[in-house]
Motif scaffolding. Structure first.
Motif, PDB file in Angstrom:
ATOM      1  N   LEU B  26      48.656  49.656  42.954  1.00 57.75           N
ATOM      2  CA  LEU B  26      48.635  49.531  41.486  1.00 57.75           C
ATOM      3  C   LEU B  26      49.448  50.697  40.943  1.00 57.75           C
ATOM      4  CD1 LEU B  26      44.907  48.362  41.156  1.00 57.75           C
ATOM      5  CD2 LEU B  26      46.952  46.953  41.049  1.00 57.75           C
ATOM      6  N   SER B  75      51.201  41.597  48.578  1.00 57.86           N
ATOM      7  CA  SER B  75      49.900  41.105  49.039  1.00 57.86           C
ATOM      8  C   SER B  75      49.028  40.574  47.900  1.00 57.86           C
ATOM      9  CB  SER B  75      49.140  42.215  49.776  1.00 57.86           C
ATOM     10  OG  SER B  75      48.617  43.162  48.882  1.00 57.86           O
ATOM     11  N   HIS B  76      49.324  40.988  46.677  1.00 62.21           N
ATOM     12  CA  HIS B  76      48.427  40.626  45.578  1.00 62.21           C
ATOM     13  C   HIS B  76      49.148  40.744  44.242  1.00 62.21           C
ATOM     14  CE1 HIS B  76      44.782  40.681  43.052  1.00 62.21           C
ATOM     15  NE2 HIS B  76      44.240  40.028  44.060  1.00 62.21           N
ATOM     16  N   VAL B  77      49.047  39.715  43.417  1.00 57.88           N
ATOM     17  CA  VAL B  77      49.707  39.772  42.107  1.00 57.88           C
ATOM     18  C   VAL B  77      48.711  39.558  40.961  1.00 57.88           C
ATOM     19  CG1 VAL B  77      51.929  39.009  43.031  1.00 57.88           C
ATOM     20  CG2 VAL B  77      50.323  37.310  42.144  1.00 57.88           C
ATOM     21  N   GLY B  78      47.419  39.526  41.306  1.00 57.51           N
ATOM     22  CA  GLY B  78      46.378  39.166  40.338  1.00 57.51           C
ATOM     23  C   GLY B  78      46.262  40.080  39.129  1.00 57.51           C
ATOM     24  N   GLY B  84      52.271  35.907  37.624  1.00 55.93           N
ATOM     25  CA  GLY B  84      51.691  34.576  37.775  1.00 55.93           C
ATOM     26  C   GLY B  84      52.461  33.533  36.989  1.00 55.93           C
TER      27      GLY B  84
END
Lengths: 229, 217
Positions: B26, B75-78, B84
């Motif tokens: 982050l 690994s993560h775009v939340g 998104g």
């Protein structure tokens, strides 16, 4: 029966039960949401080191809002303190801990879990998928994988015969804790498929209640106990 | 040996269509000032390799909002709704990779290895289309090394030899990324003559350019 339990009480029952799975000296990694609430029920006298995949073993309380150090965070981006004995490391080391079998227990939520211990908790087809983050590595590597979740979601069964959602990992779940009961997963062995063993039941529910809201087959332990609620 | 330069000098090396790794979990340990420089430079059609895409107004997230990223390996775009939105609209190509696998693929590149064998993802969609190997009765997925043209990383302290030291959880994926790019640019809060060798987390041999600029604020 369901209506007797508020959302809050459901979470409390589950988190309280999950906290009993930890042993003195355990290294534990928690998922976000309900799994984080488990920390509330770990006795102060018990030495547990919580691990955060961004590179911290020994996660402490949140930092004082008036005096934030942006350089110490948890995996959710929250600003945290460290406890005595804590250490920092990089992402590679974080996943050596997680994938390499060094974490004693992990507690995670689930969208679906099935009678062979398969877990689906990262993606729903045709819906936006935010990504698996570190979950796949963690579930494959942790010594004990504990799934905590509401027994059903909006009437939908979550403990199924076979997961239909994309898997996070195959055959890795050891224990399923819901507000109604606790299932242990007996892993598949040679030609024997995996099975669920009902070990504890919330006295507010009957075995028929569990059967009605569980698609997976399960066997009942000779030692069936009451869950503490 | 590493050179001390300005953000502008360092970032001017980055052209359209290049592949960049960016450190940070982050916003913690993200080289925000280098990223601001890259926004100004406005290089387009970049491939970004990063742990996540942060939030829309912060560091890596700004590059998504500014539509400079054509392909994303992460690994993560939340945490970034804009990522998104662009994913759903088919405007950005996203390769989602388990975090541990992403780190090991980068390490393989930096360490001169031909790839990694990992149990992560066996029996899931991650296995699809990939080679698998049986080692002593256990199944592993073969994952290829992953490198980049540039790595933009953060350091709490650096010295003029390129050695880098860290405070808190800021090191995260910065360390591994420093090993796997042709050109490595470090943004350090503070640059000193020389660090105590005991403090060094990233050996200076990996670092090409150092920019002194405090993160955050």
């Amino acid at each position: 029966m369901m209506e007797l339990l508020t959302k809050e009480k459901i979470r409390e029952i589950i988190a309280k039960r999950a906290a009993k799975e930890f042993k003195e000296g355990d290294f534990v990694t928690l998922g976000i949401g309900l799994p984080t609430e488990v920390t509330k029920y770990v006795p102060d006298s018990m030495n547990i080191m919580f691990q955060s995949e961004n590179g911290l073993l020994g996660v402490g309380k949140n930092q004082d809002k008036n005096n934030i150090d942006l350089r110490i965070t948890n995996a959710g981006g929250g600003y945290v303190q460290t406890i005595p004995g804590a250490c920092f490391y990089d992402s590679q080391m974080a996943f050596i801990l997680m994938r390499g079998g060094h974490i004693d227990a992990t507690v995670l939520g689930a969208l679906q879990v099935d009678e062979e211990g398969n877990l689906a908790n990262w993606s729903v087809p045709d819906k936006f998928t935010p990504g698996m983050g570190g979950a796949m590595d963690l579930v494959v590597g942790a010594k004990k994988v504990i799934v905590v979740m509401e027994h059903t979601s909006k009437g939908q069964v979550k403990i199924v015969k076979k997961c239909t959602l994309p898997l996070t990992a195959a055959h890795e779940v050891n224990l399923i804790i819901t507000e109604k009961c606790v299932f242990r997963v007996i892993p598949p062995l040679n030609d024997e498929p995996g099975r669920l063993l009902l070990e504890e039941i919330n006295p507010m529910f009957t075995i028929d209640d569990i059967r009605r809201t569980t698609e997976a087959d399960f066997i009942i332990s000779d030692n069936l106990k009451e869950m503490e609620i | 040996m590493a050179k001390i330069v300005s953000v502008k000098e360092a970032i001017s090396l980055i052209k359209d269509g290049t592949t960049i790794m960016i450190g940070g979990f982050l916003s913690c340990g993200a080289p925000d000032k280098l990223i601001d420089g890259l926004i100004e430079n406005n290089a387009k059609n970049l491939t970004m390799i990063s742990n996540d895409t942060s939030t829309p107004g912060c560091d890596k997230g700004k590059l998504i909002v500014n539509r400079q990223i054509k392909k994303l390996i992460t690994s993560h775009v939340g945490t970034n709704p804009e990522t998104g939105k662009q994913m759903t609209a088919g405007e950005i190509e996203v390769e989602l990779t388990p975090m541990g696998t992403l780190m090991e693929r980068i390490r393989a590149k930096g360490a001169g290895l031909g790839g990694v064998l990992t149990p992560t993802g066996v029996g899931t969609v991650i296995e699809k289309g990939k080679k698998t190997v049986d080692i002593d009765g256990k199944k592993f997925i073969f994952e290829k090394p992953l490198g980049a043209d540039f790595a933009l990383i953060y350091g709490t302290k650096a010295d003029k030899y390129g050695n880098v030291a860290y405070f808190g959880t800021t090191r995260n994926c910065n360390t591994v990324m420093a090993t796997a790019a042709n050109t490595v640019i470090v943004q350090a809060d503070e640059v000193v003559d020389n660090l105590d060798p005991n403090e060094v987390i990233i050996p200076g041999i990996f670092v090409d350019y150092i920019v002194e600029s405090k993160a955050g604020g």
